[in-house]
Design an enzyme around this catalytic site. Structure first.
Site, PDB file in Angstrom:
ATOM      1  CE1 TYR A 145      25.203  12.401  -9.373  1.00  0.00           C
ATOM      2  CE2 TYR A 145      27.295  13.356  -8.701  1.00  0.00           C
ATOM      3  CZ  TYR A 145      26.426  12.286  -8.746  1.00  0.00           C
ATOM      4  OH  TYR A 145      26.803  11.094  -8.174  1.00  0.00           O
ATOM      5  CG  ASP A 240      26.233  20.244  -4.423  1.00  0.00           C
ATOM      6  OD1 ASP A 240      27.430  20.303  -4.061  1.00  0.00           O
ATOM      7  OD2 ASP A 240      25.709  19.218  -4.892  1.00  0.00           O
ATOM      8  CE  LYS A 268      33.530  15.932  -7.106  1.00  0.00           C
ATOM      9  NZ  LYS A 268      32.195  16.239  -7.569  1.00  0.00           N
TER      10      LYS A 268
HETATM   11  C1  PLP Z   1      30.947  15.347  -7.024  1.00  0.00           C
HETATM   12  C2  PLP Z   1      29.712  16.034  -6.619  1.00  0.00           C
HETATM   13  C3  PLP Z   1      28.880  15.543  -5.604  1.00  0.00           C
HETATM   14  C4  PLP Z   1      29.073  14.202  -4.989  1.00  0.00           C
HETATM   15  O1  PLP Z   1      30.255  14.068  -4.296  1.00  0.00           O
HETATM   16  P1  PLP Z   1      30.826  12.553  -4.028  1.00  0.00           P
HETATM   17  O2  PLP Z   1      32.026  12.800  -3.168  1.00  0.00           O
HETATM   18  O3  PLP Z   1      31.126  12.002  -5.378  1.00  0.00           O
HETATM   19  O4  PLP Z   1      29.753  11.816  -3.334  1.00  0.00           O
HETATM   20  C5  PLP Z   1      27.826  16.322  -5.186  1.00  0.00           C
HETATM   21  N1  PLP Z   1      27.580  17.510  -5.747  1.00  0.00           N
HETATM   22  C6  PLP Z   1      28.351  18.017  -6.730  1.00  0.00           C
HETATM   23  C7  PLP Z   1      28.041  19.355  -7.292  1.00  0.00           C
HETATM   24  C8  PLP Z   1      29.418  17.279  -7.227  1.00  0.00           C
HETATM   25  O5  PLP Z   1      30.125  17.741  -8.263  1.00  0.00           O
END
Ligand code: PLP
Length: 425
Positions: A145, A240, A268
């Site tokens: 994701y 990511d 995060k």
């Molecule tokens: C949470 C997440 C996102 C998106 O971050 P948001 O602050 O919710 O937009 C993107 N990539 C990964 C791997 C994530 O876990």
């Protein structure tokens, strides 16, 4: 007896004015077939709901709260900074400080731009990769994701190499036709895709430890193969690390797997519980962003002092010696405890732990990719989730999410959690 009366009432009210009653879909608890609890407050490892129930929290706002909730030093720094104003839309010294901390912590980052969410960080990285290479195609892995970015919202078709079809109405096919989907942990699939698309691939984006199909660590050679093929074909490797950044060690998992990304997305944890994201990499790439370069990217609240102050305080605290080994040890103890009880009960399961993140899959395993993850018994997970909730343990409301441990989860909390697994019905 655990009562959820007020939560029920608040959910009833929220559904009238908020789609599905929630501002992010998983929060609705549909994946576990129940209703959400509404939170009143949180402190350390504990959540307190509006009915006065206390839970040991293993979701931690989906990862950011690695220091536990309402950490006094983080809040203290935020309060201090906030009193001087919350957003100016003009530079502050704090932004440079957080950027310097990120650059120092992550070897592959020379320059970094701050944004307001992980989704935005990914948007920025992908536009940058396409803009710098003049190519369109992006390789993405099934089950990873990357936020709700249009061209990353693509579903798996059958077959190994599938061109993406949008998994959400509202995303034009033209947006996702350049997204190539491949299975996670399959180096051969990546070789084939590069053979097929060669000089059309702008970037490969990957969660170096997958966290959004449940926790799935990378197998030997997976990340190295991606790195090798990106280098050979002039494609940009995007890690990511919105979850893994500062989660497994201070900085990036790139050091652990000996693979350097060209661009790294963060979020995060670097916001300490406030909205933030970041995209960083080599100066020569990052300078392609406006105003030095042609590739446009902007944000009204990007780098605002409140979020940045929370991030700085959080990262400073994460420098504490022995912090990450302790987190990992606590997670290991917890996972072994859970495993023991499920084993005694003859419940089929696989636990994937790495650092302070883990998932209990109701599945004989091994779980190495999306296909093996979705073989899990989601009803068994739903029962587990509800049973644990009633015992005062909050787990993510979906089988396919990561559990997280914070520095505030002490031995007594771990013991209590294992006891709860034993008691859960
Ligand atoms: C949470 C997440 C996102 C998106 O971050 P948001 O602050 O919710 O937009 C993107 N990539 C990964 C791997 C994530 O876990």
């Amino acid at each position: 007896m655990t009562v959820f009366q007020k939560s029920k009432k608040l959910f009833h009210d929220s559904t009238k004015v908020i789609p599905g009653g929630v501002n992010s879909p998983v929060r609705a608890f549909r994946a576990v077939g129940s209703n959400p609890i509404f939170i009143d407050k949180a402190k350390g490892p504990y959540l307190y709901d509006v009915d006065g129930n206390r839970y040991i929290d293993y979701c931690l706002s989906w990862g950011p709260m690695i220091l536990g909730h309402a950490h006094a030093e983080v809040l203290g720094n935020v309060r201090k900074v906030m009193a001087k104003g919350t957003s100016f839309g003009i530079p502050t010294e704090l932004e440079t400080q957080l950027a310097e901390m990120i650059v120092q912590a992550i070897g592959s980052i020379e320059k970094v731009r701050l944004v307001s969410s992980g989704t935005e960080a990914v948007m920025t990285a992908i536009r940058l990769a396409r803009g710098c290479t003049g190519r369109d195609k992006i390789i993405k892995f099934i089950g990873c994701y990357h936020g709700h970015v249009d061209h990353m919202l693509v579903q798996a078709g059958s077959g190994a190499t599938t061109l993406g079809a949008p998994s959400s109405p509202g995303v034009p096919k033209d947006f996702t036709k350049h997204t190539v989907l491949l299975p996670y942990n399959d180096p051969e699939g990546i070789e084939k895709a590069f053979n097929k698309y060669q000089d059309q691939i702008a970037a490969v984006i990957v969660e170096p430890i997958a966290g959004n199909m449940g926790v799935v660590p990378p197998q030997k050679d997976f990340l190295k193969t991606i790195r090798k093929l990106c280098t050979k074909n002039g494609s940009i490797l995007i890690f990511d690390e919105v979850i893994t950044g500062f989660r497994i060690k201070y900085g990036s998992v790139q050091d652990i797997f000996s693979v350097k990304a060209d661009l790294t997305c963060l979020g995060k944890i670097i916001g300490g519980g406030f909205p933030i994201g970041a995209c960083g990499g080599k100066a020569e790439l990052m300078n392609q962003l406006a105003p030095t370069g042609q590739i446009y990217q902007a944000g009204t609240l990007s780098g605002n002092p409140v979020c940045v102050a929370a991030g700085i305080a959080t990262l400073n605290l994460l420098k504490t010696k022995g912090l990450y080994p302790a987190l990992e040890a606590a997670t290991k103890t917890l996972c072994e405890g859970i495993h023991q009880v499920l084993l005694e009960r003859n419940i089929e399961h696989t636990i994937n732990p790495i650092g302070s993140m883990f998932t209990v899959f109701f599945n004989p395993g091994p779980v190495t990719d999306y296909d093996s993850a979705i073989k899990s018994d989601t009803q068994a997970y739903a029962r587990f989730h509800h049973g644990m909730l009633k015992e005062g343990i909050y787990l993510p409301p979906s089988q396919f999410e990561a559990c997280f441990v914070s520095t505030q989860h002490k031995q007594r909390d771990i013991d209590r959690t294992v006891k709860a697994v034993r008691a859960a019905r």
